[in-house]
Design an enzyme around this catalytic site. Structure first.
Site, PDB file in Angstrom:
ATOM      1  CE1 TYR A  40      36.524  59.294  29.903  1.00  0.00           C
ATOM      2  CE2 TYR A  40      38.856  59.630  29.469  1.00  0.00           C
ATOM      3  CZ  TYR A  40      37.620  59.148  29.085  1.00  0.00           C
ATOM      4  OH  TYR A  40      37.480  58.510  27.881  1.00  0.00           O
ATOM      5  N   PRO A  93      44.579  51.119  23.732  1.00  0.00           N
ATOM      6  CG  PRO A  93      42.628  50.639  22.559  1.00  0.00           C
ATOM      7  CD  PRO A  93      43.865  50.004  23.121  1.00  0.00           C
ATOM      8  CB  SER A 122      41.994  56.197  21.711  1.00  0.00           C
ATOM      9  OG  SER A 122      40.633  56.564  21.761  1.00  0.00           O
ATOM     10  CE1 TYR A 145      34.982  52.211  21.635  1.00  0.00           C
ATOM     11  CE2 TYR A 145      36.165  54.285  21.552  1.00  0.00           C
ATOM     12  CZ  TYR A 145      35.798  53.134  22.233  1.00  0.00           C
ATOM     13  OH  TYR A 145      36.258  52.923  23.509  1.00  0.00           O
ATOM     14  NE  ARG A 180      32.996  54.417  31.433  1.00  0.00           N
ATOM     15  CZ  ARG A 180      33.567  54.709  30.278  1.00  0.00           C
ATOM     16  NH1 ARG A 180      34.180  55.879  30.124  1.00  0.00           N
ATOM     17  NH2 ARG A 180      33.528  53.853  29.266  1.00  0.00           N
ATOM     18  CG  HIS A 262      36.318  49.703  27.663  1.00  0.00           C
ATOM     19  ND1 HIS A 262      36.107  49.622  26.313  1.00  0.00           N
ATOM     20  CD2 HIS A 262      36.682  50.985  27.906  1.00  0.00           C
ATOM     21  CE1 HIS A 262      36.324  50.812  25.767  1.00  0.00           C
ATOM     22  NE2 HIS A 262      36.671  51.658  26.720  1.00  0.00           N
ATOM     23  NE  ARG A 265      37.437  54.039  30.947  1.00  0.00           N
ATOM     24  CZ  ARG A 265      37.753  55.127  31.629  1.00  0.00           C
ATOM     25  NH1 ARG A 265      38.305  55.019  32.810  1.00  0.00           N
ATOM     26  NH2 ARG A 265      37.522  56.322  31.122  1.00  0.00           N
ATOM     27  CG  ASP A 293      42.829  45.483  27.814  1.00  0.00           C
ATOM     28  OD1 ASP A 293      41.800  45.146  28.427  1.00  0.00           O
ATOM     29  OD2 ASP A 293      42.801  46.289  26.873  1.00  0.00           O
ATOM     30  N   GLY A 294      43.559  44.563  31.175  1.00  0.00           N
ATOM     31  CA  GLY A 294      42.733  44.789  32.364  1.00  0.00           C
ATOM     32  C   GLY A 294      43.445  44.289  33.597  1.00  0.00           C
ATOM     33  N   GLY A 295      44.002  45.210  34.377  1.00  0.00           N
ATOM     34  CA  GLY A 295      44.608  44.831  35.654  1.00  0.00           C
ATOM     35  C   GLY A 295      46.052  44.392  35.575  1.00  0.00           C
ATOM     36  NE  ARG A 317      41.433  52.940  35.176  1.00  0.00           N
ATOM     37  CZ  ARG A 317      40.696  51.921  34.710  1.00  0.00           C
ATOM     38  NH1 ARG A 317      41.268  50.757  34.440  1.00  0.00           N
ATOM     39  NH2 ARG A 317      39.402  52.069  34.494  1.00  0.00           N
TER      40      ARG A 317
HETATM   41  C1  LIG Z   1      40.992  56.653  30.577  1.00  0.00           C
HETATM   42  C2  LIG Z   1      40.739  55.471  29.687  1.00  0.00           C
HETATM   43  C3  LIG Z   1      40.308  55.685  28.387  1.00  0.00           C
HETATM   44  C4  LIG Z   1      40.082  54.590  27.555  1.00  0.00           C
HETATM   45  N1  LIG Z   1      39.726  54.824  26.251  1.00  0.00           N
HETATM   46  C5  LIG Z   1      39.586  53.763  25.419  1.00  0.00           C
HETATM   47  C6  LIG Z   1      39.335  53.978  24.039  1.00  0.00           C
HETATM   48  O1  LIG Z   1      39.249  55.115  23.576  1.00  0.00           O
HETATM   49  N2  LIG Z   1      39.195  52.886  23.239  1.00  0.00           N
HETATM   50  C7  LIG Z   1      39.301  51.598  23.726  1.00  0.00           C
HETATM   51  O2  LIG Z   1      39.171  50.653  22.970  1.00  0.00           O
HETATM   52  N3  LIG Z   1      39.561  51.385  25.021  1.00  0.00           N
HETATM   53  C8  LIG Z   1      39.716  52.429  25.878  1.00  0.00           C
HETATM   54  N4  LIG Z   1      40.023  52.188  27.186  1.00  0.00           N
HETATM   55  C9  LIG Z   1      40.218  50.802  27.664  1.00  0.00           C
HETATM   56  C10 LIG Z   1      41.679  50.360  27.499  1.00  0.00           C
HETATM   57  O3  LIG Z   1      41.996  50.123  26.158  1.00  0.00           O
HETATM   58  C11 LIG Z   1      41.952  49.051  28.258  1.00  0.00           C
HETATM   59  O4  LIG Z   1      41.004  48.094  27.877  1.00  0.00           O
HETATM   60  C12 LIG Z   1      41.959  49.199  29.778  1.00  0.00           C
HETATM   61  O5  LIG Z   1      42.469  50.439  30.185  1.00  0.00           O
HETATM   62  C13 LIG Z   1      42.797  48.073  30.398  1.00  0.00           C
HETATM   63  O6  LIG Z   1      42.702  48.089  31.772  1.00  0.00           O
HETATM   64  P1  LIG Z   1      43.802  48.736  32.754  1.00  0.00           P
HETATM   65  O7  LIG Z   1      43.552  50.217  32.724  1.00  0.00           O
HETATM   66  O8  LIG Z   1      43.474  48.099  34.057  1.00  0.00           O
HETATM   67  O9  LIG Z   1      45.173  48.372  32.250  1.00  0.00           O
HETATM   68  C14 LIG Z   1      40.254  53.273  28.041  1.00  0.00           C
HETATM   69  C15 LIG Z   1      40.685  53.076  29.359  1.00  0.00           C
HETATM   70  C16 LIG Z   1      40.939  54.154  30.181  1.00  0.00           C
HETATM   71  C17 LIG Z   1      41.425  53.910  31.573  1.00  0.00           C
END
Ligand SMILES: Cc1cc2nc3c(=O)[nH]c(=O)nc-3n(C[C@H](O)[C@H](O)[C@H](O)COP(=O)(O)O)c2cc1C
Length: 363
Positions: A40, A93, A122, A145, A180, A262, A265, A293-295, A317
């Site tokens: 997950y 989050p 979150s 959300y 996913r 995200h 995802r 965010d992301g990476g 992550r």
């Molecule tokens: C396991 C997991 C759960 C996540 N749950 C949420 C969430 O509940 N709400 C949300 O806005 N983003 C959620 N995200 C997205 C993160 O806020 C963020 O955009 C993303 O993890 C950034 O990328 P990175 O993991 O490469 O740093 C989630 C990401 C992961 C990996």
């Protein structure tokens, strides 16, 4: 497959001083977490092109150092939505910190408060808004959300206000979960209840099914205005990639625009977050704060994001894996590594303050 609670394997304590980059936490988390929970956390959508590209795109950028600038001790402090933070790095989050550690979001919040950085809780957290609010105070935001049940959504906002949260983050890129496959392969079912609402998972409910049942669909920009009308907290809009959407967010009252796919995802083959950032910064033209965010895996990624116009970069992550590896101490180490890397990057780029970072530093 249902993930048993508290199934973390008994393992030796992690020697945090021997961890020198945040990516090292991933393998430690994989060893310690239940395979369902790890699937997950780690998975992305479809072929995971965007998941990989988020990291790769930062590494494609080149930074131009400046020399003999006199910078010795750069200042990493800034403000986010009016509140001072020690770093332009925040915790994005992420649902279900309980999969990583029994203390869940409470441990994360304690580490974030100690470091003086933003933690964004979150909607789908295991621990409640009140549990997190009771931790030593730190800059704290609630991610929302829009739920099918509007009353419940409004109630979350009221609870965030009562618990002294500083801002709301409306995530707009998840009307339905992305496709996913890692989650599908293990039929990931949440093993614990959620802190913020009554929906208790049944033994056969998958996370994707629960999200699909609870999240509202067919949303429009009017819904942002509705959320903004519920309290005086500033609202950031998370999950924007198109500059046109950034403009609409600002026109509809967003105090911040959060560039994100995200973590790869949601819609696979959407652009890497750092590649989408510059056009959003141009469109927003200083009318709101911009985050990305992301990476983000290195302090130099943070410097790159700020040079391209973000006010802050968030991680997902890396801190989840650090939490799985060593609880709150792991999250603290994760933030400390990024801080140290950012400081080194600032000295080598010749900037004494974050505001001096600009496009001239990125080739
Ligand atoms: C396991 C997991 C759960 C996540 N749950 C949420 C969430 O509940 N709400 C949300 O806005 N983003 C959620 N995200 C997205 C993160 O806020 C963020 O955009 C993303 O993890 C950034 O990328 P990175 O993991 O490469 O740093 C989630 C990401 C992961 C990996």
């Amino acid at each position: 497959m249902r993930t048993p609670i508290g199934s973390r394997s008994a393992m030796n304590e992690v020697d945090l001083d021997a961890i020198h980059n945040v990516s090292a936490f991933e393998e430690l988390a994989r060893q310690r977490m239940d395979p369902g929970g790890f699937a997950y956390y780690s998975g992305g959508a479809w072929d995971e092109v965007t998941l990989r590209d988020n990291v790769a795109a930062f590494r494609r950028r080149r930074l131009l150092p400046r020399v003999l600038t006199g910078v010795a001790e750069p200042d990493t402090t800034t403000t986010l939505l009016g509140r001072e933070v020690t770093l332009p790095i925040g915790l994005a989050p992420a649902s279900q910190h309980g999969l990583a550690h029994p203390e869940g979001e409470v441990a994360t919040a304690a580490a974030a408060a100690r470091a003086g950085v933003v933690m964004c809780l979150s909607t789908w957290s295991n621990r409640s808004i009140e549990d997190v609010g009771a931790q030593p105070s730190g800059p704290r935001w609630l991610q929302l959300y829009l739920l099918e049940d509007r009353g419940l959504t409004a109630d979350l906002v009221a609870r965030a206000v009562a618990a002294d949260f500083d801002a709301l983050v409306l995530t707009v890129d998840l009307p339905v979960p992305g496709y996913r496959e890692r989650e599908l392969a293990v039929r990931f079912s949440p093993p614990q209840s959620f802190g913020n609402f009554p929906a208790a998972p049944g033994p056969d409910d998958t996370m994707m099914e629960m999200v699909g049942a609870v999240h509202a669909q067919g949303l429009t920009w009017d819904d942002l205005a509705w959320i903004a009308s519920l309290s005086r907290l500033p609202v950031a809009v998370k999950g924007v990639l198109a500059p046109q959407d950034a403009l609409l967010a600002v026109d509809n009252g967003a105090a911040a625009v959060w560039v994100s796919n995200h973590g790869g995802r949601q819609l696979d083959r959407s652009p890497a977050a750092i590649d989408a950032l510059p056009a959003v910064v141009d469109a927003v033209a200083g009318r709101a704060e911009v985050y990305v965010d992301g990476g983000v895996r290195r302090g130099i990624d943070v410097a790159t994001a700020l040079a391209l116009g973000a006010r802050a970069a968030f991680i997902g992550r890396p801190y989840l894996y650090a939490l799985a590896a060593a609880g709150a101490a792991g999250v603290s180490r994760c933030l400390e590594l990024l801080r140290a890397e950012l400081v080194t990057a600032m000295v080598l780029l010749g900037v004494g303050e974050l505001g001096e970072l600009g496009p001239q530093h990125v080739l």
